[in-house]
Design a protein around this motif. Structure first.
Motif, PDB file in Angstrom:
ATOM      1  N   GLN A  19       0.955  -1.198  -0.131  1.00 17.54           N
ATOM      2  CA  GLN A  19       0.040  -0.021   0.111  1.00 17.54           C
ATOM      3  C   GLN A  19       0.892   1.226  -0.020  1.00 17.54           C
ATOM      4  O   GLN A  19       1.842   1.265   0.489  1.00 17.54           O
ATOM      5  CB  GLN A  19      -0.931  -0.111   1.160  1.00 17.54           C
ATOM      6  CG  GLN A  19      -0.180   0.119   2.602  1.00 17.54           C
ATOM      7  CD  GLN A  19      -1.387  -0.104   3.813  1.00 17.54           C
ATOM      8  OE1 GLN A  19      -2.493   0.221   3.485  1.00 17.54           O
ATOM      9  NE2 GLN A  19      -0.578  -0.538   4.930  1.00 17.54           N
ATOM     10  N   ASN A  20       0.393   2.074  -0.795  1.00 20.00           N
ATOM     11  CA  ASN A  20       1.237   3.510  -0.985  1.00 20.00           C
ATOM     12  C   ASN A  20       2.747   3.292  -1.451  1.00 20.00           C
ATOM     13  O   ASN A  20       3.516   3.748  -0.774  1.00 20.00           O
ATOM     14  CB  ASN A  20       1.188   4.100   0.426  1.00 20.00           C
ATOM     15  CG  ASN A  20      -0.184   4.612   0.700  1.00 20.00           C
ATOM     16  OD1 ASN A  20      -1.316   4.823   0.008  1.00 20.00           O
ATOM     17  ND2 ASN A  20      -0.739   4.603   2.007  1.00 20.00           N
ATOM     18  N   SER A  67      -4.673   1.438   5.043  1.00 25.42           N
ATOM     19  CA  SER A  67      -4.975   2.984   4.767  1.00 25.42           C
ATOM     20  C   SER A  67      -6.602   2.924   4.313  1.00 25.42           C
ATOM     21  O   SER A  67      -6.901   1.951   3.973  1.00 25.42           O
ATOM     22  CB  SER A  67      -4.035   3.521   3.711  1.00 25.42           C
ATOM     23  OG  SER A  67      -4.174   2.877   2.453  1.00 25.42           O
ATOM     24  N   LYS A  68      -7.125   3.931   4.454  1.00 26.33           N
ATOM     25  CA  LYS A  68      -8.415   4.016   3.891  1.00 26.33           C
ATOM     26  C   LYS A  68      -8.592   4.005   2.252  1.00 26.33           C
ATOM     27  O   LYS A  68      -9.518   3.934   1.638  1.00 26.33           O
ATOM     28  CB  LYS A  68      -9.178   5.126   4.274  1.00 26.33           C
ATOM     29  CG  LYS A  68      -9.316   5.233   5.874  1.00 26.33           C
ATOM     30  CD  LYS A  68     -10.069   4.264   6.199  1.00 26.33           C
ATOM     31  CE  LYS A  68     -10.131   3.899   8.032  1.00 26.33           C
ATOM     32  NZ  LYS A  68     -10.803   2.624   8.179  1.00 26.33           N
ATOM     33  N   SER A  69      -7.260   4.105   1.566  1.00 25.96           N
ATOM     34  CA  SER A  69      -7.279   3.799   0.214  1.00 25.96           C
ATOM     35  C   SER A  69      -7.607   2.480  -0.126  1.00 25.96           C
ATOM     36  O   SER A  69      -7.278   1.605   0.560  1.00 25.96           O
ATOM     37  CB  SER A  69      -5.908   4.305  -0.309  1.00 25.96           C
ATOM     38  OG  SER A  69      -5.524   3.969  -1.427  1.00 25.96           O
ATOM     39  N   PHE A  70      -8.204   2.325  -1.425  1.00 19.51           N
ATOM     40  CA  PHE A  70      -8.540   1.151  -1.675  1.00 19.51           C
ATOM     41  C   PHE A  70      -7.378   0.448  -2.780  1.00 19.51           C
ATOM     42  O   PHE A  70      -7.916  -0.325  -3.602  1.00 19.51           O
ATOM     43  CB  PHE A  70      -9.713   0.796  -2.176  1.00 19.51           C
ATOM     44  CG  PHE A  70     -10.938   1.047  -1.255  1.00 19.51           C
ATOM     45  CD1 PHE A  70     -11.083  -0.065  -0.278  1.00 19.51           C
ATOM     46  CD2 PHE A  70     -11.918   2.221  -1.071  1.00 19.51           C
ATOM     47  CE1 PHE A  70     -12.164   0.209   0.760  1.00 19.51           C
ATOM     48  CE2 PHE A  70     -12.519   2.328  -0.021  1.00 19.51           C
ATOM     49  CZ  PHE A  70     -12.811   1.368   0.964  1.00 19.51           C
ATOM     50  N   ASP A  71      -6.251   1.304  -2.948  1.00 24.57           N
ATOM     51  CA  ASP A  71      -5.394   0.861  -3.664  1.00 24.57           C
ATOM     52  C   ASP A  71      -4.330  -0.204  -2.812  1.00 24.57           C
ATOM     53  O   ASP A  71      -3.219   0.148  -2.739  1.00 24.57           O
ATOM     54  CB  ASP A  71      -4.543   1.992  -4.144  1.00 24.57           C
ATOM     55  CG  ASP A  71      -3.494   1.697  -5.433  1.00 24.57           C
ATOM     56  OD1 ASP A  71      -3.597   0.680  -6.032  1.00 24.57           O
ATOM     57  OD2 ASP A  71      -2.701   2.420  -5.524  1.00 24.57           O
ATOM     58  N   ILE A  72      -4.810  -1.130  -2.317  1.00 25.86           N
ATOM     59  CA  ILE A  72      -3.885  -2.209  -1.562  1.00 25.86           C
ATOM     60  C   ILE A  72      -4.116  -3.452  -2.029  1.00 25.86           C
ATOM     61  O   ILE A  72      -5.020  -3.893  -2.503  1.00 25.86           O
ATOM     62  CB  ILE A  72      -4.676  -2.229  -0.110  1.00 25.86           C
ATOM     63  CG1 ILE A  72      -4.545  -0.870   0.678  1.00 25.86           C
ATOM     64  CG2 ILE A  72      -3.546  -3.267   0.853  1.00 25.86           C
ATOM     65  CD1 ILE A  72      -5.393  -0.799   2.116  1.00 25.86           C
ATOM     66  N   SER A  82      -7.378  -7.723  -3.729  1.00 25.07           N
ATOM     67  CA  SER A  82      -7.472  -6.291  -3.503  1.00 25.07           C
ATOM     68  C   SER A  82      -8.506  -6.189  -2.410  1.00 25.07           C
ATOM     69  O   SER A  82      -9.368  -7.022  -2.344  1.00 25.07           O
ATOM     70  CB  SER A  82      -7.893  -5.530  -4.951  1.00 25.07           C
ATOM     71  OG  SER A  82      -9.282  -5.984  -5.141  1.00 25.07           O
ATOM     72  N   LYS A  84     -11.550  -4.621  -0.618  1.00 25.42           N
ATOM     73  CA  LYS A  84     -12.707  -3.904  -0.810  1.00 25.42           C
ATOM     74  C   LYS A  84     -13.212  -3.044   0.590  1.00 25.42           C
ATOM     75  O   LYS A  84     -13.724  -2.005   0.341  1.00 25.42           O
ATOM     76  CB  LYS A  84     -13.965  -4.986  -1.201  1.00 25.42           C
ATOM     77  CG  LYS A  84     -13.745  -5.829  -2.289  1.00 25.42           C
ATOM     78  CD  LYS A  84     -13.874  -5.052  -3.653  1.00 25.42           C
ATOM     79  CE  LYS A  84     -15.367  -4.966  -3.951  1.00 25.42           C
ATOM     80  NZ  LYS A  84     -15.580  -4.225  -5.242  1.00 25.42           N
ATOM     81  N   SER A  85     -13.108  -3.636   1.666  1.00 23.52           N
ATOM     82  CA  SER A  85     -13.058  -2.814   2.769  1.00 23.52           C
ATOM     83  C   SER A  85     -12.494  -3.441   3.966  1.00 23.52           C
ATOM     84  O   SER A  85     -11.935  -4.663   3.876  1.00 23.52           O
ATOM     85  CB  SER A  85     -14.890  -2.970   3.207  1.00 23.52           C
ATOM     86  OG  SER A  85     -15.140  -4.317   3.484  1.00 23.52           O
TER      87      SER A  85
END
Length: 114
Positions: A19-20, A67-72, A82, A84-85
């Protein structure tokens, strides 16, 4: 160390969490979510108790911060997923474990072109 962390360390599978732009390794449980009278917005209705092969549940160490990003992207020996929540399960104001609902990654992702 609490009981959940000990169980994850002993029986959990190795996973990579990206992530990130940062990748960390940890231990987690990943299993298919069973269909139990609920309808996912992007799947067909299935008989109760069957698996839809699209959604998975991950339980991980309480120290994992998603992170709250869904790019994980989560990678395990069984594949790439990936997020979703996600969230934390708390008991007595202490985070016991981190949970995430995953979907299987299909096709190639940008990371596959290194």
């Amino acid at each position: 160390m609490d009981i959940v962390s000990r169980v994850l360390n002993k029986y959990g599978s190795k996973v990579k969490v990206t992530q990130n732009g940062t990748t960390i390794e940890t231990k987690a449980f990943i299993q298919p979510l069973s269909y139990d009278r609920k309808s996912y917005f992007d799947s067909m209705r299935l008989p109760e108790g069957s698996f839809d092969n699209n959604h998975f549940l991950m339980l991980a160490h309480p120290s994992l911060v998603l992170s709250k990003s869904f790019d994980i992207v989560i990678e395990s020996a069984d594949g790439k997923y990936s997020v979703k929540s996600s969230g934390n399960f708390r008991a007595s104001d202490k985070v016991m474990y981190v949970w995430a609902v995953l979907t299987a990654c299909t096709g190639t992702t940008e990371d596959d072109y290194d």
